[in-house]
Write a protein that holds these residues in place. Structure first.
Motif, mmCIF file in Angstrom:
data_model
loop_
_atom_site.group_PDB
_atom_site.id
_atom_site.type_symbol
_atom_site.label_atom_id
_atom_site.label_comp_id
_atom_site.label_asym_id
_atom_site.label_seq_id
_atom_site.Cartn_x
_atom_site.Cartn_y
_atom_site.Cartn_z
ATOM 1 N N ALA A 96 62.487 46.861 -4.890
ATOM 2 C CA ALA A 96 61.606 48.029 -4.736
ATOM 3 C C ALA A 96 61.336 48.679 -6.090
ATOM 4 N N ALA A 97 62.378 48.777 -6.936
ATOM 5 C CA ALA A 97 62.203 49.386 -8.257
ATOM 6 C C ALA A 97 61.276 48.540 -9.127
ATOM 7 N N SER A 98 61.404 47.230 -9.056
ATOM 8 C CA SER A 98 60.542 46.391 -9.895
ATOM 9 C C SER A 98 59.100 46.414 -9.376
ATOM 10 N N ARG B 88 51.117 52.062 -5.475
ATOM 11 C CA ARG B 88 52.533 52.169 -5.067
ATOM 12 C C ARG B 88 52.674 52.612 -3.609
ATOM 13 N N SER B 89 51.835 53.565 -3.228
ATOM 14 C CA SER B 89 51.984 54.113 -1.873
ATOM 15 C C SER B 89 51.630 53.080 -0.791
ATOM 16 N N PHE B 90 50.832 52.083 -1.170
ATOM 17 C CA PHE B 90 50.449 51.061 -0.185
ATOM 18 C C PHE B 90 51.310 49.798 -0.242
ATOM 19 N N GLN B 91 52.251 49.757 -1.176
ATOM 20 C CA GLN B 91 53.132 48.590 -1.221
ATOM 21 C C GLN B 91 54.099 48.613 -0.032
ATOM 22 N N VAL B 92 54.393 47.447 0.505
ATOM 23 C CA VAL B 92 55.400 47.352 1.564
ATOM 24 C C VAL B 92 56.716 46.960 0.900
ATOM 25 N N LEU B 93 57.652 47.915 0.827
ATOM 26 C CA LEU B 93 58.925 47.642 0.161
ATOM 27 C C LEU B 93 59.879 46.948 1.125
#
Lengths: 135, 178
Positions: A96-98, B88-93
């Motif tokens: 997640a950080a990368s 970033r807000s649309f990335q699926v972590l």
């Protein structure tokens, strides 16, 4: 000699398993496959070094324990001891950080003719990555 | 696939990613998906459901032309509709479970390739218990199991996934509201 399969982001690597630690393999073979080797300053790959507190548990010089390597470098791992295979990968928090840096991580994969292609082969160009399946 | 990919000379490489490395690196949770990387190797559009055509439009509800238009505007005119925070807000972590599931799936692929089908099944089961709603795991396993990825098992999975609130891409490029 039992063959141990180690899977990481660079692919599958086969090692002759030796009797050191949990998943012992030749230190030289491991360095050739992954780029990581034990030096006085710690586990090193290129410029990056990770300190190792218990050097004796990591390596006896000629041999290195891949399970201990995964633990010390903070990797997720799954070991199937009965089938002599292990996989190691990135922890969710580190991934997640990368991802949050928005730096596009490099990858190298074979094309349909088996030639290796890297994202970095397309430096200074716009790149569209399409993920699909042939089913 | 080789037959298709070599039918016409292509100006781009077609890569084989049996272990789903790119899905792991970029947070791709389904196919087809697209993401954009600029000249400085920065991600300027995160992975999203972006079919090349409208063949499955009635099923997916995605109008492929929306992504095509955005793509042309970026390539030709450097127009971006998202800033870094929006990307970033649309990335699926990933969750810890998904990251662990990927490892079980990679072991399954390796065992499948070496002919150990029962070992492969055991690790596919573990991967699916950990990540029951990830399409790259659940549907991605179907060909390894000898299950039709367009058949009854697939529709069962779609039902489970819908009941769980259709977790997946957040962006929805071209997704119709009706």
């Amino acid at each position: 000699m039992t063959q141990l399969t180690v899977i990481d982001e660079s692919g599958s690597h086969s090692f002759g398993q030796v009797g050191f630690g949990e998943l012992g393999v030749s230190s030289d073979d491991f360095a050739r496959a992954t780029g990581w080797s034990l030096k006085p300053e710690g586990l090193c790959k290129g410029e990056i070094c990770v300190p190792v507190r218990d050097t004796a548990a990591m390596s006896n010089g000629a041999q290195i324990d891949v399970a201990e390597f995964a633990r010390v470098t903070g990797r997720n791992m799954v070991i199937d001891a009965s089938r002599n295979v292990m996989a190691m990968g990135e922890q969710a928090s580190i991934r997640a950080a990368s991802m949050a840096t928005l730096d596009a991580p490099n990858f190298t994969l074979p094309d349909i003719n088996g030639n290796l292609v890297s994202l970095r082969d397309f430096a200074n160009r716009k790149k569209l990555i399409l993920a699909w399946s042939s089913w | 696939m080789k037959e298709w990919a070599t039918k016409e000379p292509l100006s781009y490489p077609v890569l084989i990613d049996a272990m789903h490395i790119v899905a792991d690196l970029y947070g791709i949770v389904n196919v087809p998906a697209a993401l954009w990387i600029d000249e400085n190797d920065k991600i300027v559009r995160p992975a999203d459901s972006t079919p090349a055509s409208d063949m499955w439009r009635s099923f997916s509800g995605v109008d492929s032309a929306v992504h095509h238009d955005l793509l042309r505007r970026w390539v030709r005119h450097n127009e971006l509709t998202m800033d870094a925070d929006a990307v970033r807000s649309f990335q699926v972590l990933p969750t810890s479970e998904v990251q662990q599931a990927r490892l079980h799936r990679r072991i399954a692929v390796s065992l499948h390739e070496s002919g150990d089908e029962s070992g492969a099944l055991e690790h596919m089961d573990k991967a699916e218990q950990l990540a029951p709603h990830d399409w790259t795991i659940r549907r991605g396993n179907m060909p390894l199991r000898g299950v039709d990825p367009f058949g009854e098992k697939f529709m069962e999975f779609v039902g489970e996934w819908s009941a769980a609130g259709s977790p997946g891409f957040k962006l929805g490029t071209g997704r119709e509201t009706k």
